[in-house]
Design a protein around this motif. Structure first.
Motif, mmCIF file in Angstrom:
data_model
loop_
_atom_site.group_PDB
_atom_site.id
_atom_site.type_symbol
_atom_site.label_atom_id
_atom_site.label_comp_id
_atom_site.label_asym_id
_atom_site.label_seq_id
_atom_site.Cartn_x
_atom_site.Cartn_y
_atom_site.Cartn_z
ATOM 1 N N LEU A 1 32.210 37.671 32.368
ATOM 2 C CA LEU A 1 31.623 38.592 33.353
ATOM 3 C C LEU A 1 32.638 39.615 33.866
ATOM 4 C CD1 LEU A 1 29.249 36.540 35.692
ATOM 5 C CD2 LEU A 1 28.641 38.246 34.003
ATOM 6 N N ALA A 2 33.920 39.406 33.506
ATOM 7 C CA ALA A 2 34.959 40.286 34.064
ATOM 8 C C ALA A 2 34.993 41.623 33.351
ATOM 9 C CB ALA A 2 36.318 39.602 33.960
ATOM 10 N N GLU A 3 34.884 42.707 34.123
ATOM 11 C CA GLU A 3 35.075 44.046 33.542
ATOM 12 C C GLU A 3 36.534 44.443 33.713
ATOM 13 O OE1 GLU A 3 32.848 47.179 35.452
ATOM 14 O OE2 GLU A 3 32.679 48.279 33.568
ATOM 15 N N VAL A 4 37.061 44.184 34.922
ATOM 16 C CA VAL A 4 38.483 44.397 35.207
ATOM 17 C C VAL A 4 38.929 43.253 36.102
ATOM 18 C CG1 VAL A 4 40.217 45.941 36.233
ATOM 19 C CG2 VAL A 4 38.142 46.910 35.231
ATOM 20 N N GLY A 5 40.111 42.668 35.820
ATOM 21 C CA GLY A 5 40.657 41.669 36.738
ATOM 22 C C GLY A 5 41.749 42.312 37.576
ATOM 23 N N PHE A 6 41.845 41.932 38.818
ATOM 24 C CA PHE A 6 42.932 42.509 39.615
ATOM 25 C C PHE A 6 43.631 41.429 40.441
ATOM 26 C CE2 PHE A 6 41.006 42.449 43.795
ATOM 27 C CZ PHE A 6 39.637 42.550 43.562
ATOM 28 N N ALA A 7 44.926 41.729 40.735
ATOM 29 C CA ALA A 7 45.698 40.828 41.598
ATOM 30 C C ALA A 7 46.468 41.700 42.573
ATOM 31 C CB ALA A 7 46.647 39.994 40.753
ATOM 32 N N VAL A 8 46.359 41.322 43.839
ATOM 33 C CA VAL A 8 46.982 42.161 44.863
ATOM 34 C C VAL A 8 47.492 41.239 45.968
ATOM 35 C CG1 VAL A 8 44.726 42.528 45.973
ATOM 36 C CG2 VAL A 8 46.529 44.164 46.387
ATOM 37 N N ASP A 9 48.648 41.581 46.567
ATOM 38 C CA ASP A 9 49.067 40.723 47.677
ATOM 39 C C ASP A 9 48.656 41.363 49.004
ATOM 40 O OD1 ASP A 9 50.906 42.572 48.438
ATOM 41 O OD2 ASP A 9 52.663 41.463 47.721
ATOM 42 N N LEU A 10 48.783 40.595 50.060
ATOM 43 C CA LEU A 10 48.202 41.052 51.328
ATOM 44 C C LEU A 10 48.970 42.208 51.942
ATOM 45 C CD1 LEU A 10 46.949 37.739 52.950
ATOM 46 C CD2 LEU A 10 45.611 39.624 52.001
ATOM 47 N N ARG A 11 50.129 42.455 51.388
ATOM 48 C CA ARG A 11 50.844 43.650 51.877
ATOM 49 C C ARG A 11 50.301 44.907 51.219
ATOM 50 N NH1 ARG A 11 56.354 42.095 49.901
ATOM 51 N NH2 ARG A 11 54.978 41.069 48.471
ATOM 52 N N GLY A 12 49.512 44.683 50.144
ATOM 53 C CA GLY A 12 48.894 45.849 49.500
ATOM 54 C C GLY A 12 49.535 46.186 48.168
ATOM 55 N N ILE B 1 49.776 46.071 44.352
ATOM 56 C CA ILE B 1 48.834 45.762 43.258
ATOM 57 C C ILE B 1 49.638 45.351 42.030
ATOM 58 C CG2 ILE B 1 47.031 46.712 41.764
ATOM 59 C CD1 ILE B 1 46.350 48.649 44.062
ATOM 60 N N TYR B 2 49.443 44.086 41.576
ATOM 61 C CA TYR B 2 50.142 43.580 40.388
ATOM 62 C C TYR B 2 49.375 43.908 39.115
ATOM 63 C CZ TYR B 2 52.683 40.766 43.801
ATOM 64 O OH TYR B 2 53.430 40.369 44.850
ATOM 65 N N SER B 3 48.071 43.824 39.231
ATOM 66 C CA SER B 3 47.234 44.004 38.042
ATOM 67 C C SER B 3 45.944 44.655 38.507
ATOM 68 C CB SER B 3 46.954 42.632 37.417
ATOM 69 O OG SER B 3 46.135 42.774 36.283
ATOM 70 N N PRO B 4 45.312 45.514 37.714
ATOM 71 C CA PRO B 4 45.679 45.935 36.362
ATOM 72 C C PRO B 4 46.838 46.925 36.404
ATOM 73 C CG PRO B 4 43.715 47.142 37.090
ATOM 74 C CD PRO B 4 44.065 46.204 38.187
ATOM 75 N N GLY B 5 47.618 46.910 35.345
ATOM 76 C CA GLY B 5 48.717 47.843 35.259
ATOM 77 C C GLY B 5 48.225 49.213 34.823
ATOM 78 N N PRO B 6 49.000 50.242 35.012
ATOM 79 C CA PRO B 6 48.565 51.598 34.644
ATOM 80 C C PRO B 6 48.327 51.737 33.143
ATOM 81 C CG PRO B 6 50.664 51.624 35.837
ATOM 82 C CD PRO B 6 50.311 50.191 35.608
ATOM 83 N N ASN B 7 48.888 50.803 32.350
ATOM 84 C CA ASN B 7 48.710 50.941 30.897
ATOM 85 C C ASN B 7 47.689 49.965 30.315
ATOM 86 O OD1 ASN B 7 50.750 52.868 31.004
ATOM 87 N ND2 ASN B 7 52.332 51.251 30.905
ATOM 88 N N ASP B 8 46.790 49.430 31.160
ATOM 89 C CA ASP B 8 45.826 48.415 30.688
ATOM 90 C C ASP B 8 44.555 49.016 30.097
ATOM 91 O OD1 ASP B 8 47.446 46.387 31.297
ATOM 92 O OD2 ASP B 8 46.206 45.478 32.859
ATOM 93 N N GLY B 9 44.556 50.283 29.864
ATOM 94 C CA GLY B 9 43.355 50.889 29.257
ATOM 95 C C GLY B 9 42.612 51.786 30.234
ATOM 96 N N GLN C 1 53.583 34.622 39.776
ATOM 97 C CA GLN C 1 53.994 36.020 39.588
ATOM 98 C C GLN C 1 53.560 36.534 38.209
ATOM 99 O OE1 GLN C 1 55.496 37.193 42.183
ATOM 100 N NE2 GLN C 1 56.057 39.255 41.536
ATOM 101 N N LEU C 2 53.816 35.651 37.199
ATOM 102 C CA LEU C 2 53.500 36.048 35.815
ATOM 103 C C LEU C 2 52.001 36.250 35.635
ATOM 104 C CD1 LEU C 2 55.245 36.460 33.273
ATOM 105 C CD2 LEU C 2 54.495 34.181 32.552
ATOM 106 N N LEU C 3 51.202 35.317 36.203
ATOM 107 C CA LEU C 3 49.742 35.447 36.074
ATOM 108 C C LEU C 3 49.258 36.710 36.782
ATOM 109 C CD1 LEU C 3 47.012 34.223 35.178
ATOM 110 C CD2 LEU C 3 46.847 33.210 37.453
ATOM 111 N N ALA C 4 49.822 36.974 37.960
ATOM 112 C CA ALA C 4 49.395 38.160 38.728
ATOM 113 C C ALA C 4 49.627 39.410 37.904
ATOM 114 C CB ALA C 4 50.153 38.216 40.051
#
Ligand code: ADP
Length: 606
Positions: free
Chosen positions: A95-106, A108-116, A79-82
């Protein structure tokens, strides 16, 4: 002659032209084969490069999976990593421009709205797609390379009981689905960025087609993969990974400039370079990697520029980088055309030289045949002329000799006249026979009689006095004008006398009733001119008359007999003595034949 022309045409010219045509055709076919072979070799090179790029993307995906696994290991909870995946990934993977984490229900954990800013833009662009609320056109690739998007999508839709657009009759069917026969074939065609010359006019439609899908369908049952999508005409490349034990999918939008940097060494890799130089036609090539806009992002030769849209060979890199191309260009594009043009020029020249040689040979053959025919005709004429010329004096000699021997002529004056005629006709016979024998001797190349010092003036005097009775009988007045006391020459006096005799005889035969023999000394040469008031020689014929057997008029038609050898012998003999016999028209009409002989001792003019 016409027959010979037909034989030449049928036996030489036409077969040679046919052979030349076949040679040109076969050379052209060879050129086409060589070009095709070259195209195949070049295609192999671009195929190999495209494969290396795909592998490189695949490596990047593997690195992403490894990096994510490491982050998972280090992290106290999934959870914390997501929640912090964007930040952590960007620190761990360049190589990462943006990292994202999302669960299959849809969710979105990351990126957060305040990540730039970049992260916010990413969310705006992809949130609906990642949370399965929107179908977008994607190019997806899985490590197995089996494009299962729609087949799995259907399974998922059935499982989830959701209304999916793939079943929507308004949505376009996928290629896979069309291939499987689930949909009638639809003409979806996207043109490639480039038009390779090695296609030889075949279609340039792209093999990489997008599929309509949301994120969950893209993932299907796979654990990781890459996907690409166009957003406002800009390509975005993503990798994703779903660990076995979790429902969270980790992903990253790749920094394309860095990815492109990683391709550059591929162009210098030894096996690609080796192939590059293996093309044996002498044409040098350069490799380029073109992005989705057809712009080069890496070159095998720095600073190389070309018409990027028209490579010699190119291969699409595939779903991992849609519309990207591995392309090969001739370093000097004109060199290809130049070698083709040189080949054509060489062929053209060879054919032209061949045709010219054949025509020249034909012309030489034709003129030789014509010359032989003319010679044969002249020899036939010669035989009839000589027979005629022998017969005439013989008849006269026999007639007058019979009359005298039978005592039918009693007056002394008439007897003398007939005797003079017999003598003149015998002289004519002697001259004719001498001419024929001399000509035969010269043709045989027999050595000429020994030369000795003699006086040209004396020779002329003797000849004129010998001719006089005959000239009197023919009613020809001959005047002798001598401007030199003596003209010493070295030669055969009989041969020189024969020249003058022939010229005087011609003046008698063709020159009317008046002739002049003029003897003088000019510039160290003894000159004997024989002038008459006859018809003269047409300017075009003034050299031809010196050829053997050549007569301007036929003996039988003109009534003047002759062998056509007199002038030939006169000139040849004079030339053998270092002089010449020439013709010039006599002022006031008639002919002027001039014998010139080099003087053995210089003399003064009188
Ligand atoms: P031929 O035995 O026929 O006289 P020649 O060699 O002496 O042979 O002369 C060649 C031809 O040149 C003659 O047949 C004649 O047509 C022409 N020809 C020679 N001399 C004269 C001349 N004095 N005037 C005009 N035509 C001449």
């Amino acid at each position: 002659m016409r027959r010979s022309a037909w034989i030449f045409l049928a036996a030489i010219l036409l077969p040679s032209l046919a052979l030349a045509w076949m040679a040109v055709r076969s050379a052209r076919d060879q050129q086409v084969i060589v070009e095709h072979q070259q195209a195949i070799i070049c295609q192999d090179i671009t195929d190999a490069l495209a494969k290396r790029i795909q592998d490189q993307v695949e490596n990047s995906r593997s690195t992403f999976v490894q990096t994510t696994d490491q982050l998972l290991e280090k992290s106290p909870s999934t959870q914390l990593l997501a929640m912090n995946f964007n930040r952590k990934l960007r620190n761990a993977w360049d190589l990462a421009e943006v990292g994202f984490a999302v669960d299959l229900r849809g969710l979105i954990y990351s990126p957060g709205p305040n990540d730039g800013l970049i992260a916010r833009t990413f969310r705006d662009d992809n949130a609906r797609f990642l949370s399965n609320r929107e179908n977008v056109e994607v190019f997806a690739q899985r490590p197995s390379k089996a494009p299962k998007i729609l087949s799995q999508a259907f399974d998922l839709q059935a499982d989830a009981g959701q209304e999916q657009s793939a079943k929507d009759p308004n949505q376009p069917p996928s290629q896979q689905a069309v291939q499987q026969g689930q949909f009638p074939a639809q003409k979806v065609q996207i043109e490639r960025q480039v038009v390779p010359q090695s296609n030889f006019g075949q279609s340039t439609a792209s093999n990489t087609l997008p599929e309509e899908s949301d994120f969950r369908k893209v993932i299907g049952t796979e654990t990781s993969g890459t996907l690409a999508r166009f957003l406002e005409d800009k390509l975005r490349i993503m990798v994703w990974y779903r660990p076995h034990d979790g429902s969270v999918v980790y992903g990253a939008q790749i920094l394309q400039s860095r990815l492109a940097d990683s391709f550059r060494p591929l162009l210098q890799s030894p096996d690609i370079k080796k192939n590059d130089t293996a093309i044996s036609s002498g044409v040098e090539y350069s490799l380029a990697i073109l992005d989705d806009r057809g712009k080069p992002i890496a070159l095998s030769r720095p600073g190389f520029a070309a018409d990027w849209k028209h490579p010699f060979a190119a291969t699409e890199i595939g779903e991992a980088l849609p519309h990207w191309e591995a392309a090969l260009y001739p370093t000097d594009p004109k060199q290809l055309h130049r070698s083709a043009a040189t080949l054509q020029l060489v062929l053209g020249l060879i054919v032209a030289v061949l045709v010219a040689a054949i025509l020249l040979g034909g012309w030489l053959m034709a003129s030789d045949v014509r010359r032989q025919m003319r010679l044969a005709k002249q020899q036939t004429d010669f035989v009839s002329n000589v027979s005629h010329e022998l017969k005439t004096p013989l008849t006269a000699i026999r007639m007058f000799a019979d009359m005298l021997s039978e005592g039918r002529v009693e007056e002394r004056e008439r007897q003398n006249k007939y005797l003079r005629i017999i003598s003149a006709e015998s002289a004519r016979l002697t001259r004719l026979i001498n001419n024929v024998l001399d000509f035969a001797r010269m043709e045989r190349g027999a050595p000429s009689p020994e030369r000795r010092p003699c006086d040209l003036v004396e020779i002329v005097r003797e000849v004129v006095s010998t001719c006089q009775p005959h000239l009197d009988a023919a009613n020809v007045t001959l005047s002798l004008e001598i401007d030199a006391q003596e003209l010493p020459v070295t030669g055969d006096p009989d041969a020189l006398a024969q020249i003058i005799l022939n010229l005087i005889s011609n003046a008698e035969k063709y020159g009317g009733h008046e002739a002049v023999v003029r003897v003088s000394q000019q510039n160290g040469f003894g000159c004997v001119e024989v002038l008459d008031r006859g018809t003269g020689i047409p300017p075009k014929k003034k050299e031809v008359i010196f050829q053997p057997f050549h007569r301007l008029d036929d003996s039988l038609a003109s009534g003047v007999t002759g062998s056509g050898l007199g002038l030939t012998l006169a000139r040849r003999t004079a030339q053998a003595h270092g002089g010449n016999v020439t013709y010039s028209p006599r002022p006031g009409g008639g002919s002027c034949f001039t014998l010139t002989l080099p003087l053995s001792v210089p003399v003064k003019t009188q």
